[in-house]
Write an enzyme that holds these catalytic residues in place. Sequence first.
Site, PDB file in Angstrom:
ATOM      1  N   GLY A   1     -26.231 -38.622 -21.178  1.00 18.92           N
ATOM      2  CA  GLY A   1     -25.220 -39.258 -20.927  1.00 18.92           C
ATOM      3  C   GLY A   1     -25.156 -40.814 -20.638  1.00 18.92           C
ATOM      4  O   GLY A   1     -24.307 -41.434 -21.079  1.00 18.92           O
ATOM      5  N   ASP A   2     -26.263 -40.899 -19.773  1.00 24.49           N
ATOM      6  CA  ASP A   2     -26.520 -42.214 -19.280  1.00 24.49           C
ATOM      7  C   ASP A   2     -26.848 -43.273 -20.605  1.00 24.49           C
ATOM      8  O   ASP A   2     -26.251 -44.395 -20.675  1.00 24.49           O
ATOM      9  CB  ASP A   2     -27.717 -42.382 -18.368  1.00 24.49           C
ATOM     10  N   ALA A   3     -27.290 -42.771 -21.415  1.00 22.74           N
ATOM     11  CA  ALA A   3     -27.952 -43.436 -22.794  1.00 22.74           C
ATOM     12  C   ALA A   3     -26.679 -43.656 -23.249  1.00 22.74           C
ATOM     13  O   ALA A   3     -26.532 -44.818 -24.067  1.00 22.74           O
ATOM     14  CB  ALA A   3     -29.162 -42.779 -23.653  1.00 22.74           C
TER      15      ALA A   3
END
Length: 122
Positions: free
Chosen positions: A13-15
């Site tokens: 999700g960060d990416a």
Amino acid sequence: MKELTPLQLAFLGDAIHTLFVRKWVLENFNKPMNDIHKICAKYCSAVHQSEVLLQLQLNEDEQEIVRKARNVKAKHTAKNAEIKDYKFATAFEALVAYLKINNKTDRLNYVLKESIKEKNAD
């Protein structure tokens, strides 16, 4: 895809969130790259992600993903955030990945667009 742990979801999700923010910033700001980086950093910060998550109305499935990710015991913490913000940011990132993996495109787009609202980028 195998079932991912909350931290694996947050990693993915960060990416996804970072790519969305970077693309949006490049499309909307004509500034030097150093300024572009600073704008992106504001939107991708643990504090900002935490604030966004707390403003979202979540359904039961989303609440469960967020709860699991928020409560996971991580060995790493953010350099520039309090532990509460870091935990909620981890939960936000896990939610983003959950929505992407489960092809909840409309909801994902809504969450991502909410993450770029009401933040002074200059």
